[in-house]
Design a protein around this motif. Structure first.
Motif, short mmCIF file in Angstrom:
data_model
loop_
_atom_site.label_atom_id
_atom_site.label_comp_id
_atom_site.label_asym_id
_atom_site.label_seq_id
_atom_site.Cartn_x
_atom_site.Cartn_y
_atom_site.Cartn_z
N SER A 270 9.07 6.37 -0.33
CA SER A 270 8.98 4.94 -0.06
C SER A 270 10.13 4.51 0.84
O SER A 270 9.94 3.80 1.83
CB SER A 270 9.02 4.17 -1.37
OG SER A 270 9.11 2.79 -1.14
N TYR A 315 1.24 6.93 1.88
CA TYR A 315 2.11 6.94 0.70
C TYR A 315 1.31 7.30 -0.55
O TYR A 315 1.77 8.09 -1.39
CB TYR A 315 2.78 5.58 0.56
CG TYR A 315 3.81 5.51 -0.53
CD1 TYR A 315 4.84 6.43 -0.61
CD2 TYR A 315 3.78 4.50 -1.48
CE1 TYR A 315 5.79 6.36 -1.61
CE2 TYR A 315 4.71 4.42 -2.47
CZ TYR A 315 5.72 5.36 -2.54
OH TYR A 315 6.64 5.28 -3.53
N ARG B 128 -0.95 -3.69 -13.65
CA ARG B 128 -1.75 -3.41 -12.46
C ARG B 128 -1.09 -4.03 -11.21
O ARG B 128 -1.00 -3.40 -10.16
CB ARG B 128 -3.17 -3.94 -12.69
CG ARG B 128 -4.18 -3.81 -11.61
CD ARG B 128 -4.57 -2.44 -11.13
NE ARG B 128 -4.50 -1.33 -12.03
CZ ARG B 128 -4.06 -0.12 -11.66
NH1 ARG B 128 -3.64 0.10 -10.45
NH2 ARG B 128 -4.04 0.86 -12.50
N THR B 132 0.28 -1.90 -8.09
CA THR B 132 -0.24 -2.12 -6.74
C THR B 132 0.90 -2.33 -5.75
O THR B 132 0.86 -1.81 -4.64
CB THR B 132 -1.19 -3.34 -6.74
OG1 THR B 132 -2.19 -3.12 -7.71
CG2 THR B 132 -1.84 -3.51 -5.38
N MET B 134 3.88 -1.15 -6.08
CA MET B 134 4.58 0.13 -5.93
C MET B 134 3.75 1.15 -5.15
O MET B 134 4.28 2.20 -4.76
CB MET B 134 4.92 0.72 -7.30
CG MET B 134 5.97 -0.04 -8.06
SD MET B 134 7.53 -0.08 -7.20
CE MET B 134 8.18 1.52 -7.60
N ALA B 135 2.47 0.87 -4.93
CA ALA B 135 1.64 1.82 -4.18
C ALA B 135 1.94 1.75 -2.69
O ALA B 135 1.46 2.57 -1.92
CB ALA B 135 0.16 1.55 -4.43
N PHE B 136 2.71 0.73 -2.27
CA PHE B 136 3.09 0.61 -0.86
C PHE B 136 4.51 1.12 -0.66
O PHE B 136 5.34 0.99 -1.56
CB PHE B 136 3.09 -0.87 -0.45
CG PHE B 136 1.73 -1.46 -0.24
CD1 PHE B 136 1.16 -1.47 1.02
CD2 PHE B 136 1.04 -2.01 -1.29
CE1 PHE B 136 -0.09 -2.03 1.22
CE2 PHE B 136 -0.21 -2.57 -1.11
CZ PHE B 136 -0.77 -2.58 0.16
N LEU B 138 7.84 0.09 0.19
CA LEU B 138 8.18 -1.32 -0.04
C LEU B 138 8.57 -2.09 1.22
O LEU B 138 8.18 -3.23 1.40
CB LEU B 138 9.27 -1.41 -1.11
CG LEU B 138 8.77 -0.92 -2.48
CD1 LEU B 138 9.89 -0.92 -3.48
CD2 LEU B 138 7.63 -1.76 -2.97
N PHE B 167 10.58 -3.83 -10.35
CA PHE B 167 11.79 -3.37 -11.05
C PHE B 167 12.10 -4.28 -12.22
O PHE B 167 12.46 -3.82 -13.31
CB PHE B 167 12.97 -3.33 -10.08
CG PHE B 167 12.70 -2.45 -8.89
CD1 PHE B 167 12.72 -1.07 -9.03
CD2 PHE B 167 12.38 -2.98 -7.65
CE1 PHE B 167 12.44 -0.25 -7.96
CE2 PHE B 167 12.10 -2.16 -6.57
CZ PHE B 167 12.14 -0.79 -6.73
#
Lengths: 337, 293
Positions: A270, A315, B128, B132, B134-136, B138, B167
């Motif tokens: 990330s 990612y 969820r 979501t 955290m799936a990017f 940041l 976080f």
């Protein structure tokens, strides 16, 4: 084993859906009316209405979402206003440049961070431990764009060791025929050493900049994981049984410490993909990051959205790969199935 | 990881003072970081009055002149005094970071506390949302948000707050999931307190110490993110003084040897982030000595 991989693949689907929903919402959150935006300042009311119908903006939000997914799967990611090219083509031609840089940065960071972390953990309180701690705290505080500039100033302007920090290759060298898109590999495939050396020289400074940033979490995690494992009972038993110190360290301790380090790789990626954008801007690297920045400055939205989606998909797949590798490395994960 | 809470809430002041002294003695850098922090806060509060020149005025010195007695940090291409600009920028940079982290802490803390306390569908929805985000990658998500919502400082704050949410959600959820079954919460419930009262008077006050640690660990990262966004031309517009944009302005002069334009704002930015990271580490050592790495 196949079942493990399949299970991980299924686990990535909610994230994939989440990513697509968020990028869709971002496309619909354009400032003002997207139809009016695309019609331009001279657009008449009819023109705006026509574009609205053409873009499907007169439909309900769920319908628009389905249309969006259909367009994405057909490879229609919109067009860049600046170049007139399809966003997907632009991104795919530029992606190898970004990947080459990111992977080199990662490899460099891993090669330095893991031995450093191990050394620090085996000699707690020594100078190397303090060095590791110092690097770990300083490394995450470095703004990548600033370290990049600093390195360019020192190694290009003051010392003259590095070539001018512009692009992937010196202008007088011609790029190798595209096979993988990675200049380092392509140049070796045709056996052109000049181009290989030239490309490597251009790559060193940006790759070091990236590595400096992600070194910190990796070294810190390796050290903490090694410290944890080294105090475990089975290490004491192994030592008491008279095994060679290197066997204890590498076969017993390191293989166990590798697991928590692998889980932090997700966070590291990330960081890496994010700071990649900044490094590309500093070194005028022709990757997808600098493409997105140019588009952002020109208020050209389709490339930016394409970029965010590409990065997010990349990612998600990287995390998936880490998950699968984790399942393969850790025998306990296999028994759990 | 939650057992440390009593040490902070129950230990008397003198003992905590001793711990603080111990932490400072163990790591003298903490003291330096604290002094630096005080200086930064001072700059953010009264920077514009302390600055020797007007930060926006051009030609207060010869353009592109190197550091000298009159201009300690030199001047930029428009002849603006870099020292003054660096000092004035502290307010904007710290302001963005504090606003973003504050917003993130309140929203993430509430969401996480509800998720941990109520469980069930609340937990699923909050989880969820967090997954979501955290799936990017940041920073890329922040770029996308600012690009979509519009290129303003307020949106930089919002984007930085959103990417920090997971976080806070994680900390608040983990802490309140444990507290939910604690004896004093059971007792308060049996005494007939409402769920909302339990949440706001018994759970949330007790998750504040770990949240504070999270804030201080997060602050440096928030500054770095906001500066990164303005470095690529988002949010803050020239001629405003901001560290990230000042580094960007100096970037083109680096290759011709005018190092001071980018170096000083970059170095101050780095020091500020470093200071917050050190403070975060010391604060964590103070609250929870076992999480030291």
């Amino acid at each position: 084993m196949l079942a493990t991989i399949l299970k991980r693949l299924l686990g990535a689907i909610p994230n994939l859906i989440g990513v697509i929903v968020v990028t869709f919402l971002l496309t619909r959150a354009l400032p003002g009316d997207p139809a009016a935006f695309f019609a331009g300042p001279a657009g008449t009311a009819e023109a705006v209405e026509e574009i609205r119908v053409k873009l499907g903006l007169n439909k309900s939000l769920p319908e628009q979402f389905l249309l969006y997914v259909r367009d994405l799967s057909r490879g229609d990611w919109g067009n860049s206003l600046a170049t007139g090219q399809s966003v997907l083509t632009e991104l795919t031609t530029r992606l190898p440049a970004s990947l080459e840089l990111t992977l080199c940065g990662l490899v460099l960071a891993v090669v330095i961070a893991i031995p450093l972390g191990i050394l620090a953990a085996t000699r707690p309180g020594s100078w190397i431990d303090h060095l590791c701690r110092g690097i770990a705290t300083a490394g995450v505080s470095l703004p990548t764009f600033f370290t990049g500039l600093l390195l360019a100033y020192i190694f290009y302007f003051l010392l003259g060791w590095a070539p001018s920090p512009l692009g992937r290759l010196d202008p007088y060298l011609s790029s190798p025929p595209t096979v993988t898109g990675f200049y380092l590999i392509d140049s070796l495939l045709v056996g052109d050493l000049d181009v290989f050396v030239g490309a490597a020289k251009q790559l060193i400074l940006p790759a070091v900049t990236l590595a400096l940033f992600v070194l910190a979490p990796l070294a810190r995690m390796t050290r903490a994981a090694m410290l944890g494992v080294l105090s475990a009972d089975f290490i004491r038993t192994a030592r008491a049984a008279g095994l060679a110190p290197t066997t204890v360290l590498f076969t017993y301790a390191f293989r166990n410490a590798l697991l928590p380090v692998m889980t932090t790789l997700g966070m590291v990626f990330s960081f890496l993909l994010g700071s990649n954008v900044l490094v590309e801007k500093v070194f005028a690297w022709p990757g997808i990051g600098s493409f997105a920045i140019e588009a952002l400055v020109a208020s050209d939205y389709a490339p930016v959205q394409g970029f965010v989606l590409t990065m997010a998909l990349l990612y998600v797949f990287l995390n998936l790969a880490i998950d699968i590798a984790y399942g393969l490395v850790d025998p306990r994960m296999r028994i759990d199935q | 990881m939650t057992k440390a809470t009593p040490t902070l809430t129950l230990s008397p002041w003198p003992k905590r003072w001793a711990t603080l002294r111990y932490v400072v003695a163990e790591n003298p850098l903490s003291l330096a970081a604290f002094l630096l922090f005080a200086l930064l806060v001072l700059l953010a509060l009264v920077g514009p009055w302390l600055a020797p020149f007007d930060a926006l005025a051009s030609n207060v010195g010869a353009p592109l002149s190197p550091p000298s007695g009159a201009h300690w940090f030199g001047t930029d291409a428009l002849g603006r005094d870099i020292l003054s600009r660096v000092m004035v920028a502290a307010r904007l940079d710290l302001g963005i970071a504090v606003a973003a982290v504050g917003l993130s802490c309140v929203l993430g803390g509430l969401g996480g506390a509800c998720a941990g306390y109520f469980g069930g569908w609340t937990e699923r929805i909050v989880g969820r949302i967090s997954d979501t985000i955290m799936a990017f990658p940041l920073f890329v998500l922040a770029m996308g948000i600012v690009a979509a919502l519009g290129n303003t400082v307020a949106n930089i704050v919002l984007a930085t707050a959103i990417i920090n949410l997971p976080f806070y959600i994680r900390v608040a959820r983990a802490e309140s999931a444990v507290l939910r079954n604690a004896g004093f919460v059971e007792a308060a419930r049996l005494a007939g307190n409402s769920e909302a009262r339990l949440l706001f008077h018994h759970i949330i006050p007790n998750i504040l110490p770990p949240m504070t640690v999270q804030i201080s660990l997060n602050m440096g990262w928030a500054i770095l993110n906001a500066a990164g966004l303005s470095f690529i031309g988002l949010g803050v517009r020239p001629p405003a003084a901001e560290w990230g944009i000042m580094v960007a302005e100096g970037a083109q002069y680096i290759v011709s040897g005018e190092w001071w334009i980018a170096l000083f704002p970059g170095a101050v930015l780095m020091l500020a982030v470093f200071c917050f990271n050190l403070l975060g580490d010391s604060l964590r050592d103070l609250v929870d000595p076992r999480r030291r790495t």
